[in-house]
Structure formats: C-alpha cells, structure tokens
Design a protein around this motif. Structure first.
Motif, PDB file in Angstrom:
ATOM      1  N   SER B  53     -43.741  -9.647   0.734  1.00 54.54           N
ATOM      2  CA  SER B  53     -42.615 -10.191  -0.017  1.00 54.54           C
ATOM      3  C   SER B  53     -41.270  -9.616   0.429  1.00 54.54           C
ATOM      4  O   SER B  53     -40.240  -9.972  -0.115  1.00 54.54           O
ATOM      5  CB  SER B  53     -42.817  -9.937  -1.506  1.00 54.54           C
ATOM      6  N   ASP B  54     -41.290  -8.718   1.410  1.00 54.68           N
ATOM      7  CA  ASP B  54     -40.023  -8.175   1.913  1.00 54.68           C
ATOM      8  C   ASP B  54     -39.627  -8.840   3.220  1.00 54.68           C
ATOM      9  O   ASP B  54     -40.468  -9.339   3.959  1.00 54.68           O
ATOM     10  CB  ASP B  54     -40.124  -6.660   2.136  1.00 54.68           C
ATOM     11  N   TYR B  55     -38.321  -8.828   3.489  1.00 56.27           N
ATOM     12  CA  TYR B  55     -37.820  -9.313   4.769  1.00 56.27           C
ATOM     13  C   TYR B  55     -37.878  -8.217   5.818  1.00 56.27           C
ATOM     14  O   TYR B  55     -37.675  -7.044   5.510  1.00 56.27           O
ATOM     15  CB  TYR B  55     -36.347  -9.723   4.635  1.00 56.27           C
ATOM     16  N   GLN B  56     -38.093  -8.612   7.062  1.00 58.33           N
ATOM     17  CA  GLN B  56     -37.820  -7.702   8.171  1.00 58.33           C
ATOM     18  C   GLN B  56     -36.322  -7.712   8.435  1.00 58.33           C
ATOM     19  O   GLN B  56     -35.659  -8.733   8.252  1.00 58.33           O
ATOM     20  CB  GLN B  56     -38.521  -8.166   9.443  1.00 58.33           C
ATOM     21  N   GLY B  57     -35.773  -6.582   8.880  1.00 55.42           N
ATOM     22  CA  GLY B  57     -34.360  -6.500   9.222  1.00 55.42           C
ATOM     23  C   GLY B  57     -34.170  -6.465  10.728  1.00 55.42           C
ATOM     24  O   GLY B  57     -35.117  -6.225  11.472  1.00 55.42           O
ATOM     25  N   VAL B  58     -32.957  -6.696  11.152  1.00 49.82           N
ATOM     26  CA  VAL B  58     -32.666  -6.814  12.586  1.00 49.82           C
ATOM     27  C   VAL B  58     -32.114  -5.508  13.155  1.00 49.82           C
ATOM     28  O   VAL B  58     -31.195  -4.916  12.600  1.00 49.82           O
ATOM     29  CB  VAL B  58     -31.656  -7.950  12.856  1.00 49.82           C
ATOM     30  N   ILE B  59     -32.709  -5.086  14.269  1.00 47.79           N
ATOM     31  CA  ILE B  59     -32.261  -3.906  15.020  1.00 47.79           C
ATOM     32  C   ILE B  59     -31.785  -4.395  16.383  1.00 47.79           C
ATOM     33  O   ILE B  59     -32.487  -5.166  17.038  1.00 47.79           O
ATOM     34  CB  ILE B  59     -33.432  -2.923  15.197  1.00 47.79           C
ATOM     35  N   GLN B  60     -30.611  -3.959  16.771  1.00 54.00           N
ATOM     36  CA  GLN B  60     -30.106  -4.365  18.085  1.00 54.00           C
ATOM     37  C   GLN B  60     -29.748  -3.120  18.892  1.00 54.00           C
ATOM     38  O   GLN B  60     -29.071  -2.228  18.382  1.00 54.00           O
ATOM     39  CB  GLN B  60     -28.874  -5.260  17.919  1.00 54.00           C
ATOM     40  N   ASP B  61     -30.209  -3.091  20.131  1.00 57.06           N
ATOM     41  CA  ASP B  61     -29.977  -1.927  20.994  1.00 57.06           C
ATOM     42  C   ASP B  61     -30.380  -0.632  20.301  1.00 57.06           C
ATOM     43  O   ASP B  61     -29.689   0.385  20.403  1.00 57.06           O
ATOM     44  CB  ASP B  61     -28.496  -1.866  21.417  1.00 57.06           C
ATOM     45  N   GLY B  62     -31.478  -0.693  19.572  1.00 56.67           N
ATOM     46  CA  GLY B  62     -32.016   0.509  18.952  1.00 56.67           C
ATOM     47  C   GLY B  62     -31.330   0.914  17.657  1.00 56.67           C
ATOM     48  O   GLY B  62     -31.710   1.897  17.034  1.00 56.67           O
ATOM     49  N   LYS B  63     -30.315   0.180  17.248  1.00 57.77           N
ATOM     50  CA  LYS B  63     -29.609   0.515  16.002  1.00 57.77           C
ATOM     51  C   LYS B  63     -29.674  -0.650  15.028  1.00 57.77           C
ATOM     52  O   LYS B  63     -29.701  -1.813  15.431  1.00 57.77           O
ATOM     53  CB  LYS B  63     -28.129   0.815  16.301  1.00 57.77           C
TER      54      LYS B  63
END
Lengths: 386, 386
Positions: B53-63
């Motif tokens: 029920s949770d969203y995944q979040g976005v990581i870009q260039d390791g951050k």
C-alpha cells in the motif's frame, strides 16, 4: 557530567509537570483484580504478555508492583543512563536461561529495600557497617585513594504461580562494577578518575558477590534452597555511547557459598569503529560501513548513522542502529524508511536481531525498522499523525 | 507561538550540528543506479517498498529526488507542525485512490519551484502579480483587514514507469486554507486573529483552486490530459493537538475547468473530549475513557493518555494514542507495554488501525504498539539499548 545532570533534572521536572497536569480522578473501578482465593493474600493480576519470550509482570490492587528500591538505578547511573538500560535488559536476558518465561512470572525486586541497597553501595564505616565499598582512606590522589568498586545493585524476583497464588521461585541480583571511578577532590570541583584494572574489578566483584549472596540468603522470605543468580556487570565509561556488559554469573542453588563462576564472554561495541576501539570482527565493520555509505548521502543533507553491537566472543549477537537526519516532509520520511529497509537487507549481517531507529534532527523518532532473525524483509513503521 | 519558533530554531541548529559532525567522505560508489537505456536520461532508482500500500520513491544519481519547493511546508506551518504532517499524509492517502501504488511511483513535486509557490502564497500586488491572497487593504482591525486565506500549497507527482523510463502520470496539488489568520499589527507585537467562516474558506478555496489548476496545466511537462487532483485542506488552529483535514477534492482529467467537487467528510479530533469539543460518536469516547482509566494508575505516578482520531462522518477511521509517564527502569517499560497491549485489545474500538506510542517523561519514545485492523493482538516493540 553536566549534560547528564541536566537531563536528570529535566526528567524530574517533567514528572512534576505531568503529575500536576493529570486529572487525579483516581478511578480504580476498572481494575478487576483476580482474587487469589485466600483472604490473607491480596488479589493480584499479571500484565499479560505479547511474545512467548517475555515475562508477565505482577500487578497488585490494580497497580504495578514496583521495585522496593525504585529509583536507585537512575541516581546510580545518572552520568550515563545507557548503563541502566543495558544492566536491566542484560539481567532479564541472563535470567531467562535460569527462570524460563514459560514457567515464571517477573516481579520487581521486593526483598532489598531502597535504604538497604543504598547502604550497601556506600563505603564501609562505623556508621555504615554494611557498605560494600572500601573505607575512605583520606587520599585524594587517583592512584592512592580507595575507589568505589560497586556502582549499582538491583534485585529481580521470579515467581511461581500456583492456584492463584504467587511464591518466590528465584532471585537474580545484578552487581555493577566500575573500571573507572569518577570523583571530585572538592565539592563542585573538577572530576578526576581512578582506574581499576580488569583483574581488580573481578576480584572485588567476587568479594562483594559473596557478601551479597550471604545477606540475601538470610532475608525474610528467602529459603535455604531458593535459587539465587548473581550476575556481574562492568559499567561503561561515562562518555560511552553503549552501555556496559555482564561478564560473569553464578547460580546458588542453596547455601551461601559460591562454587564457580561462568563467563558470559559478552561485550558491547559501537559502530563505526574508532581509531582506539575496533569491533571484534572486521567483516561486521565492513558490512556496517557499506550500509552507512548507502544511507548517508540519500538526502542533500547528510544522515548520521551509528550502531551498537553486542558480541559473544567474536560473534555478533545483534545490532541497534541509530540514524539521524533532517526531514523536510512526511513523504521524505516514508521514502527514506523504505530505502533503509532495502539497504539493511542488502548490507547488514543476516541471522541476528536488528533494530533500526530513524530520528529527525530534533531527536524525535520518525520511523523504525526491525528484523528478529533471518535475511528477509524488515518490519517497518512510520510514526504519523492525524 | 514562541515555543514553535524555538522548536524550529532548534531543528535548524541541529541540522547545522549534524552537517558539521558528519565525515564528508561522499562515497557514492555503492549507488549502482539502474540506467534507463537512453543517454539523454540520467539513471534513476526507486526506494523499494515494504508494504503493497506504499509508493516507491524516486532516487536519481544515488540521491533522493527532493521537492523543488523543499522546506516551504515547514516555514508555512512553523506555528503548528502537525498541520504539515496531516497535510502530507492526507494528500498521499487521497492520491492512492486516483493513482494506485501498484501502478505509479511517487516523486516529490518537480514542477512548481520554491519561488513559484512562495509567490502564490503571498498577497497579490504590483510586485507579486501571481499572489493568491488578497491585497493588503491597510486595515489593522481583525474584521476589516483582508486575511490570508491560502496558507500552504504542495505538489506531489505520480510517475509511470515504462522500459526503465519515468514519465509524469498524474499530479496532486494540496491547498491548505485558513479558518484563522494570525497576524501582528506591528513587528514583534501581539498576535491577533482574523476569523474566516467555513463558507468563506470554501469559496476562497475554489477561487484559488481554479487559478492553480489553470497555472499548473500550462507548466512545462504537463500535458493537456495529465490527470491533476486538487485537494483542499482546512488548517488546524495553532494550539490544536491534532492537524487539519482535507475537506474536498476534484480531479481534472483534462483542460482547466473544475466541473465538480467531492466532499471527503473527514475530520480529526482529540481524545479525551473537552468541554468545547466532543467527538462525533459517544461510544468511541466511552471506549477511550475506559482505556485511559485502565492505564493511568498503573504506576504510583500518573500516566497521561491522549489520542488523535480521524472520522469520516460519524465513523472512526483510526486512532493514534500517546501515553506519557515516568519510568524508573527498563523492566517497568516492558511490563507497562504488555499491560497496554491487553488494555488496548479489551477497550479500544476494533476493526480500525490503531498506533500507540509510549513516551518517557522526557519525551523519548520508549515503546510502541500497532494493530492494522481486526480485534486481535497488537504488535509491540520496546526500544532497548546494548
């Protein structure tokens, strides 16, 4: 020292405030105590338990039966409260091997009163003949004075429950021993330290343990064959970020002689390793640093990652990880927690209990993750608010 | 007001301290970013998720890809940070119905910059033509001045993931509306309050929402048929012990006209009920008071028991219980937690999510209990230390 004193003071202030704020309606009507079937014994309840590996605690007349020496532990460990936490959780852990939670009910120590323990923790003198610490020899020099060896003592009772009655089934006495004794040469003066060698600590601990066993055995309510475990704890230094550890224990089945001591081989460490103190197993440090590197740069602002680890010889028994960072939103906390769960699964050692606490920059707990064993997923919880 | 300012200040100080303490080795080598297969797009990862029920979040260039307006929410809610917590968790909850966590990845808002949102939150003027709040009419009187209606705005992006590329799949914009506008007649002067009726709040909210939808639709990266949800939130008062609630939302499938509004019928309350504010369902209050009476006299010192509850019409949706008491030992914490688990199971309403946080007198979290649904046992965790 000052910080800890301030902390203690704020603890005491808070309790006053809470007491003042609470409405004292004192309604006990909901406490339907289980009666024991006898008229002489007062009714008692137990707390219930949430896992099989925990003890139930004793409630009497609707209130928790607190330790007869309640509060001594806080004052004796005011300079590093981590010592109190590790002392009590360590005592409970060692007791589980002797007094199984499936069979015994836990009761806070009822035999040794606050004044009894306080006297024992003092120096021996004509006015305090039961003091376990040596007399004041008048010296101020760190190496010449008689240090305080015995820093804290606590009693835990393990009760048998039969036909709605509780009877004493066993006792654990923990004794906390100093490796460093902090003292002032004059009131409000600088703090000096007397170092105590490990050999001396062990020797003095055995002397104290023999006296304590003899005295406890003679107390009212303790019979000739009540099992008494005596567990010896080495206090951590005041500035340590991990509490001390139990180094040895003995179990007296009867009488007042100690026949043998068992070493626990337990010790606690902090991660990351420092220049002066490395952990017993390099692989654990490598695992931790991999995890730390994966976590600390998640946000543009850095996250601080530290841990406490307990070892038995060179084998890690468990980890308590603390992560602190500044969050700017609830969604950041949720995303970070999920990321930490993945990183912990990938990097941290498998097969041991691991707790991870995530705090905001103000020290408030924002989320926590836990895995009891294995190498699977972590339980996660984000503290939220309506 | 002062307490909150001090809190914010200490938050900021803490972050400075943490930044200063952390070793800035900046090792990114462990961040093996998933590459998208194109050379123009930078690689990204997702956080993983711990529950469906949770969203995944976005990581870009390791951050972590933080919000383009990161930090605005904290400054706009500095007088009651509970509003920020309820605003963001409420936005995420409403978004789940429109943008399923099984299909979409969560990304912190990237379209509206910090300065854009700050300008929108200001008063309209010749130097700030995009301000959503009315111009300053020069009046100081609470009833005559133009109040600040729009207190906070936040963007959340919901991304489609296809062949290792992310594309914008939907947007949620939350708009926080005041029922009370706090203001000073002179700098550092006393705080006065302009009251805003519910009808006026709704009316002004619709005016602001129409402008916001039109402006967001025209932003780069937003297409004519990107779904845009606009969710309207009523800010809680500064001294409220529970945050505000979302009262209405609309979803624009395309274009820039709002055709209809949906009422959420959500509202948040605190337990125990007060003389001026009772909860919508008396049975819940009775349940809570039974629980409270069972808990508060467990120790010789009192325990404070309060809760936040969220209602949809007259039906309780969930409880967040807070218990504060003074503990004198680790064993007291364990016993208390087990007792609370039993009392919660026996007294608190069944079938709804319940979180219980147990704090010491100094505010430190000592244990927590949680049940997602049903009427069975609570998950319990005692925070311990080695």
């Amino acid at each position: 020292m000052k910080k800890k004193t301030a902390l203690l003071f704020s603890l005491l202030m808070s309790v006053l405030l809470i007491s003042a704020c609470s409405k004292n309606t004192n309604s006990n009507s909901n406490n339907t105590a289980k009666t024991s079937g006898t008229t002489t014994n007062k009714g008692y309840q137990t707390t219930g338990k949430t896992t099989d590996s925990d003890y139930q605690g004793v409630i009497q007349d609707g209130k928790y039966k607190t330790n007869a020496a309640r509060g001594v532990g806080i004052s004796q460990n005011a300079d590093n409260l981590l010592n109190l936490k590790s002392f009590e959780s360590g005592m409970t852990a060692l007791s589980k091997d002797q007094f199984s939670p499936n069979k015994y009910v836990f009761q806070e120590g009822q035999i040794l009163s606050k004044s009894t323990i306080e006297n024992w923790l003092g120096r021996v003198s004509s006015s305090n003949p039961t003091g376990l610490n040596p007399k004041d020899n008048g010296q101020k020099d760190a190496a010449k004075r008689n240090p305080i060896y015995v820093q804290q003592i606590e009693e835990q009772d393990y009760m048998n429950e039969n036909n709605g009655k509780l009877s004493l089934g066993g006792i654990t006495i923990g004794i906390g021993m100093n490796r460093k004794d902090y003292y002032q040469k004059e009131e409000y003066g600088s703090t000096y330290t007397s170092d105590i060698s490990q050999a001396e600590m062990i020797k003095q601990g055995r002397i104290a343990a023999a006296k304590v066993l003899d005295r406890v055995r003679k107390q009212n309510g303790v019979s000739a064959n009540t099992p008494i475990m005596i567990a010896m704890f080495q206090q951590a230094e005041n500035d340590s970020l991990v509490g001390g550890s139990f180094y040895a224990y003995t179990v007296s089945k009867n009488g007042n002689e100690i026949s043998n001591w068992n070493n626990t081989n337990l010790s606690s460490y902090t991660f990351p390793a420092t220049a002066t103190k490395s952990v017993p197993n390099d692989n654990d440090e490598t695992s931790f640093e991999g995890f730390q590197n994966k976590i600390k740069n998640f946000f543009p602002n850095l996250a601080g990652v530290t841990a406490q680890g307990q070892y038995k010889n060179k084998t890690l028994q468990g980890l308590k990880v603390n992560i602190t960072t500044q969050f700017y939103s609830e969604t950041e906390i949720t995303s970070f927690t999920q990321y930490v769960a993945q990183a912990a699964k990938n990097y941290l050692p498998s097969g041991i209990p691991i707790d991870i606490t995530v705090k905001g920059a103000d020290g408030t707990v924002q989320s926590f993750l836990s895995r009891q064993s294995g190498n699977g997923n972590f339980y996660t919880h984000v503290f939220s608010s309506y």
